[in-house]
Scaffold this active site. Structure first.
Site, PDB file in Angstrom:
ATOM      1  CB  CYS A 183      16.010 -12.090  -3.175  1.00  0.00           C
ATOM      2  SG  CYS A 183      17.358 -12.702  -2.199  1.00  0.00           S
ATOM      3  CE1 TYR A 187      -3.171  -2.952   1.353  1.00  0.00           C
ATOM      4  CE2 TYR A 187      -1.815  -2.971   3.319  1.00  0.00           C
ATOM      5  CZ  TYR A 187      -2.800  -3.545   2.544  1.00  0.00           C
ATOM      6  OH  TYR A 187      -3.414  -4.696   2.965  1.00  0.00           O
TER       7      TYR A 187
END
Ligand code: LLP
Length: 448
Positions: A372, A345
């Protein structure tokens, strides 16, 4: 400075002590990190209880106790939270078989639970009925059929509400808005779907329709949006009374009160939240008088406002990457696996160095997680003293929807959570182990 202001605002929860360390609920964060390790979710019990009480007592005082607060447990679901809610004599909003199971394991009374969901699975409906969940909130016609069958098979009736969509646009992130015309939740009042569903549920012999539910969204600050939702609900209730001679006896107004995350968000204290609830309750009284309706039993479902500011997350600073003229990345031992809210968000947060909490900020940095992928950030505009490897970072307002949305992405371990009471911390969620990660893995014989 902002953090002085915040410390003042949450003065019973957060403090800087004489060693210049951040304290939460009377516990020194440097000690907490030493004892429990990082990343670590830390909750202040007093804050949680204060918020539950203020909602409970406001209903008792201002609405003659004709209502119940349901803790929206999706915000942070673990046994301890249900135990606290039970002690504070409030109910719980649950949305899955898993939340139901957790609540029951903590001895939470099923009668004080309300179950939601736009696609409750048949087995979840069965589990809810077997446990004796007080109310199911229906969100589809086919669901009314499922609950009807399940109740009939058990030879009883089930109390239900219909989730309606009153069409109120709340100013919040699109993913947490729920009552706009394009929503996967609720029956639209405007389209006539809510009326049709009312007729349908009333025709079911094993469903007892108590009334309606609406939830306009989350992280909302405008009182007016909530008041508008009340007005629209009552107008719809009045219409149903006139057309179908069905007078709703209960109205669930959902949750959604906003909390402070960062500069620009209002800081609302317990009395401020009581004022939000009062505004809703007086809108209910006023609307009922206008429409000639009996005062309905009111349910409220706050989640975030009960736990968000009660919680912080502690991290150890690892690598620091300075890209001159571009940005400095301070990496921590957490990330999107324990707080996916920035990635989802673009949520804002505020942080300080908990071991140098009295030092003023010296630079603006991005905080990176250890997963990652480049989007694994806790945010890009934190003002901090120059952070060094080994430093202790505290991010504020992480109590809601962080642990509950955590994952084992990259096979990182979901951090434990501790609850602080009078300066003493205890686990409420124990640390995961590597063994936990492979517990459910299965290796077919041909791969061995
Ligand atoms: N009632 C219903 C039916 C809800 O769907 C929700 C939240 C609540 C109550 C509680 O709302 P609150 O008082 O916590 O705002 N994962 C997102 C938030 C999703 C909210 C979902 N429903 C986030 O991290 O911001």
């Amino acid at each position: 400075m902002w953090y002085n202001l915040y410390m003042f605002h949450t003065r019973d929860t957060l403090k800087v002590n004489q060693s210049g360390h951040l304290e939460i609920g009377g516990a020194d964060c440097v000690q907490l990190a030493r004892e429990f390790g990082t990343p670590l979710y830390v909750y202040d019990e007093a804050y949680i209880r204060r918020m539950m009480r203020i909602y409970r007592d406001t209903i008792r005082k201002e609405y003659d106790g004709n209502g119940m607060v349901l803790y929206a447990s999706k915000a942070f679901s673990c046994k301890a939270m249900y135990a606290i809610a039970r002690e504070e004599e409030i109910g719980a909003d649950i949305v899955s078989g898993g939340e139901l199971y957790t609540a029951l394991s903590a001895g939470f009374p099923a009668a004080h639970m309300t179950m939601h969901g736009n696609n409750k699975l048949p087995h979840e409906i069965g589990e809810a009925l077997d446990a004796g969940v007080g109310i199911l909130v229906l969100d589809a016609r086919s669901e009314a059929d499922l609950v009807e069958q399940a109740a009939a098979a058990r030879g009883r009736t089930q109390d239900v509400l219909i989730r309606i969509n009153p069409g109120v646009e709340a100013h919040t992130h699109a993913y947490v808005q729920t009552a706009t015309p394009d929503s996967k939740f609720g029956f639209s009042v405007a389209s006539g779907a809510a009326e049709e569903m009312t007729r349908y549920v009333l025709s079911k012999p094993h469903l007892k329709l108590l009334g309606y539910h609406c939830h306009i969204g989350s992280q909302i600050f405008e009182k007016q949006s909530f008041v508008l939702a009340v007005e629209k609900n009552l107008a719809f209730m009045a219409e149903m009374k006139k057309k179908l001679r069905f007078e709703a006896q209960a109205l669930n107004l959902g949750g959604g009160f906003g909390v402070w995350y960062a500069d620009g968000d209002p800081m609302i204290d317990a009395d401020g939240y009581a004022a939000y609830l009062s505004a809703l309750l007086s809108a209910v009284r006023k609307g009922c008088a206008v429409h000639g309706l009996r005062l309905p039993y009111i349910y409220l479902e706050p989640g975030r406002s009960i736990v968000a500011e009660a919680g912080i997350t502690l991290y150890t600073v690892g690598t620091v990457r300075d890209l001159p003229g571009i940005r400095k990345y301070v990496a921590v031992d957490g990330g999107m696996f324990e707080n996916p809210r920035y990635a989802l968000y673009q949520s804002k947060y505020t942080a300080i160095l908990a071991n140098r909490a009295a030092e003023p900020p010296a630079e603006r940095v991005a905080i990176a997680g250890k997963c990652c992928e480049s989007g694994d950030l806790l945010g890009i505009d934190f003002n901090l003293p120059a952070a060094k490897a080994g430093g202790l970072l505290a991010v504020f307002s992480t109590g809601a929807y962080n642990y509950s949305m955590a994952s084992n992405y990259n096979r990182n371990l979901i951090p434990p959570a501790v609850l602080v009471c009078d300066g003493k911390a205890e686990y409420i969620v124990k640390p995961q182990t590597y063994e936990d990660l492979v517990r459910n893995d299965a290796l077919p014989a041909r791969l061995k």
